[in-house]
Design a protein around this motif. Structure first.
Motif, mmCIF file in Angstrom:
data_model
loop_
_atom_site.group_PDB
_atom_site.id
_atom_site.type_symbol
_atom_site.label_atom_id
_atom_site.label_comp_id
_atom_site.label_asym_id
_atom_site.label_seq_id
_atom_site.Cartn_x
_atom_site.Cartn_y
_atom_site.Cartn_z
ATOM 1 N N GLY A 258 0.809 -1.154 -0.069
ATOM 2 C CA GLY A 258 -0.129 0.542 0.150
ATOM 3 C C GLY A 258 0.680 1.348 -0.330
ATOM 4 N N ARG A 259 -0.089 1.991 0.814
ATOM 5 C CA ARG A 259 1.282 3.702 0.766
ATOM 6 C C ARG A 259 0.843 4.642 1.963
ATOM 7 N NH1 ARG A 259 -1.851 4.020 -4.188
ATOM 8 N NH2 ARG A 259 -1.314 3.765 -5.699
ATOM 9 N N PHE A 260 2.059 5.287 2.109
ATOM 10 C CA PHE A 260 1.711 6.561 2.795
ATOM 11 C C PHE A 260 1.636 7.532 2.761
ATOM 12 C CE2 PHE A 260 4.522 2.915 4.959
ATOM 13 C CZ PHE A 260 3.723 2.401 6.015
ATOM 14 N N LYS A 261 2.346 7.413 1.178
ATOM 15 C CA LYS A 261 1.413 9.066 0.814
ATOM 16 C C LYS A 261 1.352 8.894 -0.414
ATOM 17 C CE LYS A 261 4.735 12.035 -1.565
ATOM 18 N NZ LYS A 261 5.754 11.980 -2.858
ATOM 19 N N GLU A 262 0.316 9.494 -0.120
ATOM 20 C CA GLU A 262 -1.104 8.949 -1.734
ATOM 21 C C GLU A 262 -1.011 10.581 -2.006
ATOM 22 O OE1 GLU A 262 -4.954 8.416 0.624
ATOM 23 O OE2 GLU A 262 -3.643 6.696 1.394
ATOM 24 N N VAL A 263 0.087 11.357 -1.998
ATOM 25 C CA VAL A 263 -0.126 12.587 -3.168
ATOM 26 C C VAL A 263 1.201 12.275 -3.647
ATOM 27 C CG1 VAL A 263 0.828 13.996 -2.620
ATOM 28 C CG2 VAL A 263 -1.431 13.889 -2.932
ATOM 29 N N ILE A 264 1.397 12.604 -5.213
ATOM 30 C CA ILE A 264 2.134 12.455 -6.097
ATOM 31 C C ILE A 264 2.354 14.062 -5.971
ATOM 32 C CG2 ILE A 264 3.727 11.882 -8.272
ATOM 33 C CD1 ILE A 264 1.404 9.627 -8.157
ATOM 34 N N ASN A 265 3.840 14.912 -6.442
ATOM 35 C CA ASN A 265 3.956 16.150 -6.637
ATOM 36 C C ASN A 265 4.586 15.979 -7.410
ATOM 37 O OD1 ASN A 265 4.579 19.022 -6.067
ATOM 38 N ND2 ASN A 265 5.254 18.235 -3.866
ATOM 39 N N ARG A 266 3.784 16.628 -8.494
ATOM 40 C CA ARG A 266 4.511 16.961 -10.280
ATOM 41 C C ARG A 266 5.024 17.991 -10.482
ATOM 42 N NH1 ARG A 266 2.837 18.047 -15.130
ATOM 43 N NH2 ARG A 266 4.317 17.239 -17.053
ATOM 44 N N GLY A 267 6.342 18.774 -10.232
ATOM 45 C CA GLY A 267 6.449 20.052 -9.843
ATOM 46 C C GLY A 267 5.642 21.450 -9.362
ATOM 47 N N GLY A 268 4.585 21.099 -8.470
ATOM 48 C CA GLY A 268 4.114 21.600 -7.538
ATOM 49 C C GLY A 268 2.646 21.088 -7.617
ATOM 50 N N GLU A 269 2.412 20.306 -8.970
ATOM 51 C CA GLU A 269 1.098 19.679 -8.858
ATOM 52 C C GLU A 269 0.230 18.286 -8.437
ATOM 53 O OE1 GLU A 269 -2.155 18.524 -12.838
ATOM 54 O OE2 GLU A 269 0.158 18.111 -13.110
ATOM 55 N N LYS A 270 0.167 18.939 -7.782
ATOM 56 C CA LYS A 270 -0.564 17.286 -6.561
ATOM 57 C C LYS A 270 -1.424 16.948 -7.708
ATOM 58 C CE LYS A 270 1.219 18.947 -3.402
ATOM 59 N NZ LYS A 270 2.406 20.310 -3.461
ATOM 60 N N LEU A 271 -0.901 15.938 -7.439
ATOM 61 C CA LEU A 271 -2.160 14.605 -8.303
ATOM 62 C C LEU A 271 -2.394 13.193 -7.216
ATOM 63 C CD1 LEU A 271 -0.121 14.201 -11.248
ATOM 64 C CD2 LEU A 271 -2.021 15.789 -11.266
ATOM 65 N N SER A 272 -3.090 12.594 -7.309
ATOM 66 C CA SER A 272 -3.666 11.304 -6.270
ATOM 67 C C SER A 272 -3.405 9.592 -7.206
ATOM 68 C CB SER A 272 -5.159 11.339 -6.135
ATOM 69 O OG SER A 272 -5.584 10.124 -5.914
#
Length: 125
Positions: free
Chosen positions: A67-81
């Protein structure tokens, strides 16, 4: 604080997956769009890149992701789920299972990475 409780767990115990070496970034470049906070403070612990993924090693050294502890991908400041990405990719008729994760990127910090399992007989690249 990251690093204070860092330790390697015995086989069978779940924890956060961390990586370092030639295949992993050693720090994020500070850029204006990242804001005032240093992304390295949260992303690294004692030189290890914290992936945000949960997993455990078996007694043969194989890693299982759970699973995940971190539930966000930070693509150059854009937060993606990653969950939203998985939902879209899962609609493809040749995909049986998918896992989206943050992959290091030298310019953007992170980008979306995918691990795919195709349906029987499918050709997935």
């Amino acid at each position: 604080e990251p690093g204070r409780d860092a330790k390697f767990l015995p086989a069978g115990r779940e924890g956060e997956v961390v990586v370092r070496g030639a295949c992993a970034i050693s720090c994020y470049e500070r850029r204006r769009l990242m804001g005032a906070e240093d992304p390295n403070d949260e992303a690294f612990s004692e030189g290890w890149l914290r992936t945000g993924d949960a997993g455990w090693f078996d007694d043969k050294g194989y890693l299982s992701l759970t699973g995940r502890f971190k539930e966000v991908i930070n693509r150059g400041g854009e937060k993606l789920s990653p969950f939203a990405v998985e939902e879209v990719v899962q609609r493809h008729p040749e995909i049986q299972d998918v896992m989206a994760f943050a992959a290091p990127h030298t310019l953007l910090g992170e980008v979306v990475g995918l691990s795919l399992v195709g349906r029987a007989g499918a050709h997935v690249e």
